[in-house]
Every structure is written in C-alpha cells, then in structure tokens.
Write an enzyme that holds these catalytic residues in place. Structure first.
Site, PDB file in Angstrom:
ATOM      1  N   GLY A  20       3.012   8.944   0.924  1.00 37.05           N
ATOM      2  CA  GLY A  20       4.207   9.785   1.078  1.00 37.05           C
ATOM      3  C   GLY A  20       4.274  10.845  -0.007  1.00 37.05           C
ATOM      4  O   GLY A  20       4.605  12.004   0.253  1.00 37.05           O
ATOM      5  N   TYR A 156       2.486  -7.988   8.671  1.00 35.62           N
ATOM      6  CA  TYR A 156       2.335  -6.533   8.489  1.00 35.62           C
ATOM      7  C   TYR A 156       1.852  -5.892   9.786  1.00 35.62           C
ATOM      8  O   TYR A 156       2.400  -4.887  10.257  1.00 35.62           O
ATOM      9  CB  TYR A 156       1.344  -6.267   7.349  1.00 35.62           C
TER      10      TYR A 156
HETATM   11  N1  LIG Z   1      -2.505   2.617   1.781  1.00 33.56           N
HETATM   12  C1  LIG Z   1      -3.028   2.195   2.923  1.00 33.56           C
HETATM   13  O1  LIG Z   1      -4.170   1.712   2.966  1.00 33.56           O
HETATM   14  C2  LIG Z   1      -2.251   2.327   4.202  1.00 33.56           C
HETATM   15  C3  LIG Z   1      -2.961   2.180   5.409  1.00 33.56           C
HETATM   16  C4  LIG Z   1      -2.256   2.293   6.605  1.00 33.56           C
HETATM   17  C5  LIG Z   1      -0.903   2.535   6.601  1.00 33.56           C
HETATM   18  N2  LIG Z   1      -0.241   2.654   5.413  1.00 33.56           N
HETATM   19  C6  LIG Z   1       1.209   2.897   5.489  1.00 33.56           C
HETATM   20  O2  LIG Z   1       1.530   4.056   4.749  1.00 33.56           O
HETATM   21  C7  LIG Z   1       2.876   3.961   4.279  1.00 33.56           C
HETATM   22  C8  LIG Z   1       2.911   4.268   2.787  1.00 33.56           C
HETATM   23  O3  LIG Z   1       2.152   3.285   2.118  1.00 33.56           O
HETATM   24  P1  LIG Z   1       1.431   3.559   0.722  1.00 33.56           P
HETATM   25  O4  LIG Z   1       0.065   3.005   0.852  1.00 33.56           O
HETATM   26  O5  LIG Z   1       1.627   4.956   0.294  1.00 33.56           O
HETATM   27  O6  LIG Z   1       2.283   2.556  -0.210  1.00 33.56           O
HETATM   28  P2  LIG Z   1       2.907   2.750  -1.669  1.00 33.56           P
HETATM   29  O7  LIG Z   1       1.997   3.517  -2.535  1.00 33.56           O
HETATM   30  O8  LIG Z   1       3.311   1.370  -2.100  1.00 33.56           O
HETATM   31  O9  LIG Z   1       4.194   3.633  -1.391  1.00 33.56           O
HETATM   32  C9  LIG Z   1       5.242   3.103  -0.639  1.00 33.56           C
HETATM   33  C10 LIG Z   1       6.448   4.018  -0.754  1.00 33.56           C
HETATM   34  O10 LIG Z   1       7.500   3.455   0.031  1.00 33.56           O
HETATM   35  C11 LIG Z   1       8.678   3.344  -0.770  1.00 33.56           C
HETATM   36  N3  LIG Z   1       9.464   2.206  -0.299  1.00 33.56           N
HETATM   37  C12 LIG Z   1       9.145   0.898  -0.244  1.00 33.56           C
HETATM   38  N4  LIG Z   1      10.160   0.189   0.242  1.00 33.56           N
HETATM   39  C13 LIG Z   1      11.154   1.061   0.509  1.00 33.56           C
HETATM   40  C14 LIG Z   1      12.467   0.951   1.019  1.00 33.56           C
HETATM   41  N5  LIG Z   1      13.021  -0.236   1.338  1.00 33.56           N
HETATM   42  N6  LIG Z   1      13.217   2.077   1.164  1.00 33.56           N
HETATM   43  C15 LIG Z   1      12.703   3.280   0.831  1.00 33.56           C
HETATM   44  N7  LIG Z   1      11.476   3.459   0.337  1.00 33.56           N
HETATM   45  C16 LIG Z   1      10.718   2.358   0.172  1.00 33.56           C
HETATM   46  C17 LIG Z   1       8.148   3.199  -2.209  1.00 33.56           C
HETATM   47  O11 LIG Z   1       9.051   3.703  -3.178  1.00 33.56           O
HETATM   48  P3  LIG Z   1      10.213   2.847  -3.881  1.00 33.56           P
HETATM   49  O12 LIG Z   1       9.600   1.531  -4.240  1.00 33.56           O
HETATM   50  O13 LIG Z   1      10.656   3.662  -5.020  1.00 33.56           O
HETATM   51  O14 LIG Z   1      11.274   2.732  -2.853  1.00 33.56           O
HETATM   52  C18 LIG Z   1       6.963   4.159  -2.169  1.00 33.56           C
HETATM   53  O15 LIG Z   1       7.391   5.476  -2.383  1.00 33.56           O
HETATM   54  C19 LIG Z   1       3.360   2.549   4.628  1.00 33.56           C
HETATM   55  O16 LIG Z   1       4.123   2.608   5.818  1.00 33.56           O
HETATM   56  C20 LIG Z   1       2.068   1.799   4.885  1.00 33.56           C
HETATM   57  O17 LIG Z   1       2.229   0.712   5.747  1.00 33.56           O
HETATM   58  C21 LIG Z   1      -0.884   2.559   4.218  1.00 33.56           C
END
Ligand SMILES: NC(=O)c1ccc[n+]([C@@H]2O[C@H](COP(=O)([O-])OP(=O)(O)OC[C@H]3O[C@@H](n4cnc5c(N)ncnc54)[C@H](OP(=O)(O)O)[C@@H]3O)[C@@H](O)[C@H]2O)c1
Length: 290
Positions: A20, A156
């Site tokens: 994000g 998940y």
């Molecule tokens: N990285 C991968 O390999 C991967 C692969 C496929 C899909 N995705 C998807 O991509 C998206 C982002 O993941 P990411 O890998 O970037 O994870 P990340 O680095 O952990 O970032 C997650 C973000 O979501 C926010 N967040 C978590 N819980 C929240 C809540 N209840 N309300 C509002 N914000 C919330 C966190 O900020 P705060 O904690 O400050 O709220 C953080 O900004 C997710 O939907 C994930 O499932 C990731």
C-alpha cells in the site's frame, strides 16, 4: 486558457507499509492526490514526513478498517479536504498461519474482520457516490492465495477467496454505472506481512513445534524463507501494476503480480485439482502417514 486538470483523488487502505505504501508513493509522484490510511500513528507520521521531503501530494490518514466510526471519519476527512474519491484501493490486510484444526475461532474472525469485512465496510462507504457520479475505480487486493490454497494458510486463503467472490459480484453490479472493479493478485513479495504472521503464530508455538502438523508448519517456514531468498518482485513492482490497472482504458478484471501468480493462474486453468494438489503436496513434503 488551458486549466491544469484537477488531480484525481485516491484513497488507499493499509497504505502506511508494504504494498500500500509503495502504491501511495508512486501514485502521489504521478500527481494523484493520495490519502494513505493506516492505524499506526508512528507509521503515518513517517509517511507524512517522507511526502513533505519529496514534495508529493500525499496525506496520511487514521483508519482502522475493522471500526465503523474510524472508516466513516476517515472518508469524511477525505471528502472535506479533496471532494470526491476517484480511486479506492482496498489493500489493508494481514495473514495468519495455522492449520484448520489448530487456529482459534477468534483468529479466524480477526482474519475475516480485517481482510473481508474491512473491505466491505470501506467499499460500502465509498460506492454510493461513485455509482451516482458514474465514475470511479476500485482495486481489490487479493492474492494467489485467492486462487489456490497452501496448507496452514486456510484462514488467509479463505479470506482472499472471499475477496475474489465479492469482487466478481461488485464488478458486474458496477458495470452499468461505469465504475471499474479490478482484482490485484500478487504472489510472494517481501513486506512486513510475513513478520506479523510469525508474531501472530506465537500462541501456537507448541502446536507448531510438536503437534501433528509440525512437518507442514516446518515446510511452510522453509517455503517462506525460499520465497524471501528468490522473490525478485518488489512492492514497487506491484505498485507499477496497480498504476497500469488504474490508467488502462479497458482494465482487465484481474492483474497477477510475480511469476508465481502467472504460474498459479495457468495451473488452475489447465490442470485438474488432483494434479494441483499433487504439486502442492510435493512442495510441502506431504505424504500419507502409515
Ligand atoms: N506481501 C505479499 O506477499 C502479499 C501477497 C499477496 C497479497 N498481499 C496483500 O497485500 C495487502 C498488503 O499487504 P502487505 O504485504 O503490504 O502487508 P504489510 O506490509 O503488513 O502492510 C499492511 C498494511 O495494512 C495496514 N493494516 C493492517 N490492519 C489494518 C486495519 N485493521 N485497518 C487498517 N489498516 C490495517 C497496516 O498498517 P497499520 O498496522 O498501521 O494499520 C499496513 O499499512 C494485504 O491485503 C495482503 O493480503 C500481500
């Protein structure tokens, strides 16, 4: 006289970290007015400082997608400051690791509250104005886990399958109103999500180390480490795909990100379940106990 076009306003949930955040920075650099939402005040302050330093139109915003009032306040703030929301990116998410038998009900609920109900909460708050204005883009962050399910990732993966179903319906419902609904389906990309998943696993330590699924957990970690080592795709690459989806004249229904996403898509289309299962079993060393 030629007027400068008004920048399009983007709201990204979970934009203070990982995928994000990379999307927020790229879109702001591109001239979009970006509202980057998240819960952590510290991460928001860092993002604001970065935006000031780079001189880009990005504002961090408090929003917990699990909380009705928080979502409502955040969206009112965006509308007060910038008017209409043109692009919504439903990105906030987290991941539990755990077998179907091991995981506590409360954790299943939290998984869905964040990834699924959180997405619905924000979408319902934004969609009415997009529908009335007959314009807008909604990006839904799914995953390859929304297409296939590895062991120990049932919760998940179920939340991402639910996002796929929801988005498929929303895409059809929004069609008459010209609102584009686009799924983003990344494979493994190194972000904080993997560290948080390990923290969330702490209460399950004993089960992980010596329970009946210990071998599956151990292959899951080995797979995660291998993913880390060879994952050539970055959060910035994912952001580029999101930008491409937003700016396409006729965006596709879904965009894969990472070579794994392409492989999974084709395996799913071409192979029977039995062969996909066999591939996953081989990868995780799952054999029948005798
Ligand atoms: N990285 C991968 O390999 C991967 C692969 C496929 C899909 N995705 C998807 O991509 C998206 C982002 O993941 P990411 O890998 O970037 O994870 P990340 O680095 O952990 O970032 C997650 C973000 O979501 C926010 N967040 C978590 N819980 C929240 C809540 N209840 N309300 C509002 N914000 C919330 C966190 O900020 P705060 O904690 O400050 O709220 C953080 O900004 C997710 O939907 C994930 O499932 C990731």
């Amino acid at each position: 006289m030629n007027q400068k076009p008004t920048p399009r306003t983007v709201l990204i949930t979970g934009a203070t970290d990982g995928l994000g955040k990379a999307a927020a920075l790229l879109l702001a650099k591109r001239g979009y007015r970006v509202f980057a939402a998240g819960r952590s005040a510290g991460k928001r302050a860092q993002l604001d400082a970065l935006a000031r330093e780079k001189g880009i139109p990005l504002e961090a915003l408090a929003m917990d997608v699990c909380d009705d009032a928080s979502v409502c306040n955040a969206i009112s703030t965006v509308r007060d400051r910038a008017g209409e929301i043109d692009v919504l990116i439903n990105n906030a998410g987290m991941a539990y690791i755990g077998t179907v038998e091991d995981m506590a009900m409360a954790d299943y609920r939290q998984q869905f509250e964040t990834n699924f109900f959180g997405t619905i909460r924000v979408t319902q708050a934004v969609v009415p104005r997009m529908r009335e204005r007959r314009s807008g883009h909604i990006l839904m962050m799914s995953s390859v886990s929304g297409l296939v399910t590895p062991p120990a990732q049932g919760a998940y993966s179920a939340s991402k399958h639910a996002i796929e179903g929801l988005s498929n319906a929303l895409r059809l419902e929004m069609y008459p109103f010209g609102v584009k609904v686009i799924l983003i389906e990344p494979g493994y990309i190194v972000t904080n999500i993997q560290n948080i998943a390990e923290e969330l696993l702490q209460p399950y330590r004993e089960k992980v180390e010596s329970g009946p699924y210990a071998k599956i957990y151990s292959s899951t970690f080995a797979g995660s480490q291998a993913g880390r080592a060879k994952s050539g795709t970055t959060a910035e690459d994912c952001a580029q795909i999101m930008l491409q989806a937003i700016e396409a004249r006729n965006p596709k229904a879904r965009y894969g990100v990472t070579p794994l996403a392409t492989l999974v898509k084709w395996c799913k289309r071409l192979l029977p379940d039995s062969q996909v299962d066999a591939m996953i079993r081989r990868r995780y060393g799952i054999t029948r106990d005798t």
